[in-house]
Design an enzyme around this catalytic site. Structure first.
Site, PDB file in Angstrom:
ATOM      1  N   CYS A   1      41.367  -9.184 -22.446  1.00 21.91           N
ATOM      2  CA  CYS A   1      40.247  -9.458 -23.353  1.00 21.91           C
ATOM      3  C   CYS A   1      40.775 -10.039 -24.658  1.00 21.91           C
ATOM      4  CB  CYS A   1      39.465  -8.186 -23.673  1.00 21.91           C
ATOM      5  SG  CYS A   1      38.499  -7.507 -22.330  1.00 21.91           S
ATOM      6  N   ASP A   2      39.958 -10.871 -25.283  1.00 24.67           N
ATOM      7  CA  ASP A   2      40.278 -11.336 -26.631  1.00 24.67           C
ATOM      8  C   ASP A   2      38.983 -11.709 -27.341  1.00 24.67           C
ATOM      9  OD1 ASP A   2      42.947 -12.138 -28.186  1.00 24.67           O
ATOM     10  OD2 ASP A   2      41.309 -13.456 -28.814  1.00 24.67           O
TER      11      ASP A   2
END
Length: 396
Positions: A70-71
């Protein structure tokens, strides 16, 4: 069937969100250098970074797993706002955000090595910011929280009062969209309840973490250690503490005016550290730090090196992330520390933290010994007062 579920992120907020939903992931930090990645839009940047993180972790696995990368990226006026990194940038960004509306994009990449499928998705949430005063911005930046989060704000931490509303998934703003993740898992044949049965992999169990401070000299020794370490640190820089443990020493360093971030491999230890250093700790291996080259002013290791079979990979990582003239402050001669109390020298062939060994190892990575001090531990039942050496290496 048990599912090995891996979170390829150092974010404490993402880990807390998953745990709150009954999922205990195994955390493996990717080490992707976010600063050198570009994309055609802020949303696509978030998706690309999430994909790179997941792929980097999958490349290191030897067993099947479902890996989530995730980012998050905040979009304002079409520009991406990631982690600011410095108080000056954070202050400038918060001033530009106040009273306005932005979009928080979180990229999700799920790679299931069993089905050999890779899914890449993006969730976007509109965020409205309060009209912060300069005084509120300065006080918030001084906490250190906005320096290490995308967009320079949190909705689940100290920044919560500065967010007046959101349109979309709340958890996405925190860092991971749970409804989206559920749908992605279903696409690769994994039901959400199956993750409730997954077991965490930790270095210390909860019992050991809960009693760790009391069996290691408690607050008195932590304060003495922090005072000695602080005397060797540059003032005003960012400090990374390796093997932060329960955060007891790190919190004392903060009390002395340092901005401290900590990493540890133990999930149980980090549960305690997050109370003392909220928003500033993450799961990571000291020999594979998720930090770009030359980013830290100082790295601290208190009672770590003597535990290692080989301290060189850690020393090499320290040298890599230190800025020119940055310092590495570490305890040394741990098990022979009592020998200093009666004037005897260390057993130089004993351990990975033996001073002669450490000096030679550090020199191979352009770290030179340039200062040292000691501190006294609590008096033992035998009447002996142990003396602990602390040394400083400087990046040349």
């Amino acid at each position: 069937m048990s599912v090995r579920f891996v979170l390829a992120s150092a974010s404490p907020a993402r880990l807390k969100t998953l745990r709150g939903a009954g999922v205990e992931p195994e955390v493996i930090v990717s080490g992707v250098d976010e600063d050198n990645v570009t994309a055609e839009s802020p949303g696509e940047l978030a998706r690309v970074l999430a994909t790179l993180k997941a792929r980097a972790v999958v490349a290191e696995l030897t067993e099947h797993a479902a890996v989530l990368g995730c980012d998050s990226v905040l979009e304002l006026d079409g520009e991406p706002f990631g982690k600011p990194g410095t108080p000056e940038i954070a202050r400038e960004r918060l001033r530009s955000m106040r009273g306005r509306t932005g979009v928080l994009h979180t990229g999700h990449c799920l790679i299931d090595t069993t089905s050999k499928r890779e899914l890449r998705e993006l969730e976007s949430t509109t965020v409205r910011f309060a009209d912060l005063t300069d005084e509120e911005i300065d006080a918030y930046v001084a906490t250190g929280e906005p320096l290490v989060v995308a967009g320079s704000f949190t909705v689940d931490g100290l920044g919560g009062p500065f967010v007046t509303g959101i349109e979309g998934d709340y958890h996405n703003v925190v860092g991971v969209s749970l409804p989206l993740l559920r749908r992605m898992l279903a696409e690769v044949g994994i039901s959400w309840p199956a993750l409730w049965k997954s077991s965490p992999r930790v270095s210390y169990d909860e019992t050991e973490a809960a009693r760790y401070d009391d069996t290691r000299g408690g607050l008195a020794r932590a304060q003495a250690a922090a005072e000695a370490v602080d005397s060797l640190l540059p003032k005003g820089g960012r400090v990374l503490e390796l093997a932060v443990g329960t955060g007891i020493v790190g919190a004392e360093l903060v009390a002395r005016g340092n901005l401290v971030h900590g990493v540890d491999l133990s999930t149980a230890m980090l549960e305690h550290a997050r109370i003392r250093l909220p928003g500033h700790v993450a799961a990571a291996d000291a020999a594979r730090l998720p930090i770009a080259d030359r980013r830290c002013d100082a790295v601290v290791a208190v009672w770590l090196l003597h535990l290692l079979d080989d301290s060189e990979p850690v020393v090499a990582e320290v040298a890599r992330i230190l800025r020119p003239d940055g310092v590495f402050v570490t305890t040394t001669e741990k098990t022979d520390a009592g020998r200093y109390a009666d004037g005897r020298g260390p057993n130089e062939s004993r351990s990975q933290d033996a001073l002669s060994h450490l000096v030679a190892t550090a020199a191979r990575h352009r770290l030179a010994l340039d200062a040292a001090t000691t501190f006294a531990g609590p008096r033992r039942t035998s009447g002996e007062t142990p003396i602990y050496p602390v040394v400083r290496f400087r990046r040349t």
